[in-house]
Design an enzyme around this catalytic site. Structure first.
Site, PDB file in Angstrom:
ATOM      1  N   PHE A 118      -3.733   3.910  -0.313  1.00 50.87           N
ATOM      2  CA  PHE A 118      -4.383   4.268   0.944  1.00 50.87           C
ATOM      3  C   PHE A 118      -5.591   5.170   0.705  1.00 50.87           C
ATOM      4  O   PHE A 118      -6.610   5.044   1.393  1.00 50.87           O
ATOM      5  CB  PHE A 118      -3.384   4.950   1.885  1.00 50.87           C
ATOM      6  CG  PHE A 118      -3.971   5.305   3.212  1.00 50.87           C
ATOM      7  CD1 PHE A 118      -4.048   4.367   4.223  1.00 50.87           C
ATOM      8  CD2 PHE A 118      -4.480   6.576   3.443  1.00 50.87           C
ATOM      9  CE1 PHE A 118      -4.615   4.681   5.452  1.00 50.87           C
ATOM     10  CE2 PHE A 118      -5.046   6.912   4.671  1.00 50.87           C
ATOM     11  CZ  PHE A 118      -5.120   5.959   5.672  1.00 50.87           C
ATOM     12  N   GLY A 129      -1.326   4.128  -5.162  1.00 53.20           N
ATOM     13  CA  GLY A 129      -1.303   2.899  -5.941  1.00 53.20           C
ATOM     14  C   GLY A 129      -0.400   2.918  -7.155  1.00 53.20           C
ATOM     15  O   GLY A 129      -0.591   2.127  -8.073  1.00 53.20           O
ATOM     16  N   VAL A 158       0.855  -1.187   0.000  1.00 51.66           N
ATOM     17  CA  VAL A 158       0.000   0.000   0.000  1.00 51.66           C
ATOM     18  C   VAL A 158       0.890   1.235   0.000  1.00 51.66           C
ATOM     19  O   VAL A 158       1.735   1.397   0.883  1.00 51.66           O
ATOM     20  CB  VAL A 158      -0.909   0.036   1.250  1.00 51.66           C
ATOM     21  CG1 VAL A 158      -1.773   1.290   1.252  1.00 51.66           C
ATOM     22  CG2 VAL A 158      -1.753  -1.211   1.349  1.00 51.66           C
ATOM     23  N   CYS A 159       0.698   2.090  -0.995  1.00 51.86           N
ATOM     24  CA  CYS A 159       1.334   3.404  -1.003  1.00 51.86           C
ATOM     25  C   CYS A 159       0.200   4.429  -0.925  1.00 51.86           C
ATOM     26  O   CYS A 159      -0.929   4.079  -0.611  1.00 51.86           O
ATOM     27  CB  CYS A 159       2.211   3.588  -2.247  1.00 51.86           C
ATOM     28  SG  CYS A 159       1.302   3.640  -3.806  1.00 51.86           S
ATOM     29  N   ALA A 160       0.455   5.663  -1.219  1.00 53.22           N
ATOM     30  CA  ALA A 160      -0.587   6.683  -1.106  1.00 53.22           C
ATOM     31  C   ALA A 160      -1.671   6.534  -2.171  1.00 53.22           C
ATOM     32  O   ALA A 160      -2.863   6.615  -1.869  1.00 53.22           O
ATOM     33  CB  ALA A 160       0.036   8.081  -1.173  1.00 53.22           C
TER      34      ALA A 160
END
Length: 159
Positions: A141, A116, A112-114
């Site tokens: 996220f 995708g 999970v990043c900010a």
């Protein structure tokens, strides 16, 4: 008879020629869009509800966002924070810096990043490292939060 001098070659022309030339050990230039599309074509990416189900079923959900973003936006309960800058070394069991709790090649891993994007590139790299079940969260996220899934405040960082 007068001879004309050759026209000088601009730095831009030289740079383009360098990109187009096949240099040993260097692949043909791709755009970030090309790299992202190639990475995503190798992943079974998850929607937020699917990522939640994977987490409940025992997947390792790794949050690669910065500590600042985690403090500002919160975290996904049950996620593990591993900054993107050290992700591959913490997970690869052959590195001398792996975390045995994270380096199971057979475990499902959801990054999970900010938003995708970087998580897709990182998940494809994990696949290259032998993590055959690595994938990422579509929309990152932000999509998780927009779906109304659980979020909690980030724990205080040690000083």
């Amino acid at each position: 008879m007068t001879r004309s001098l050759p026209r000088p070659i601009s730095a831009v022309t030289m740079a383009k020629a360098d990109l187009d030339a096949a240099s040993p050990g260097v692949r043909k230039r791709q755009t970030i869009g090309d790299l992202l599309a190639e990475a995503r074509s190798r992943l079974d990416r998850l929607e937020p509800a699917q990522a939640m189900r994977a987490l409940v079923d025992g997947a390792l959900l790794i949050d690669t966002r910065s500590a600042d973003l985690r403090r500002a936006s919160g975290i996904i309960p049950g996620s593990v924070h591993v900054p993107l800058s050290v992700l591959f070394w913490r997970l690869d069991p052959s590195s001398d810096h792996d975390d045995p709790a994270l380096s199971d090649l057979q475990r499902r891993i959801v990054l999970v990043c900010a938003h995708g994007y970087s998580s897709s590139l990182a998940a494809a790299t994990l696949r290259d490292l032998g993590f055959g079940l690595a994938t990422d969260l579509i929309g990152g996220f932000e999509a998780w939060a927009a779906a109304g899934l659980p979020i909690e405040p980030a724990p205080a960082e040690p000083t």
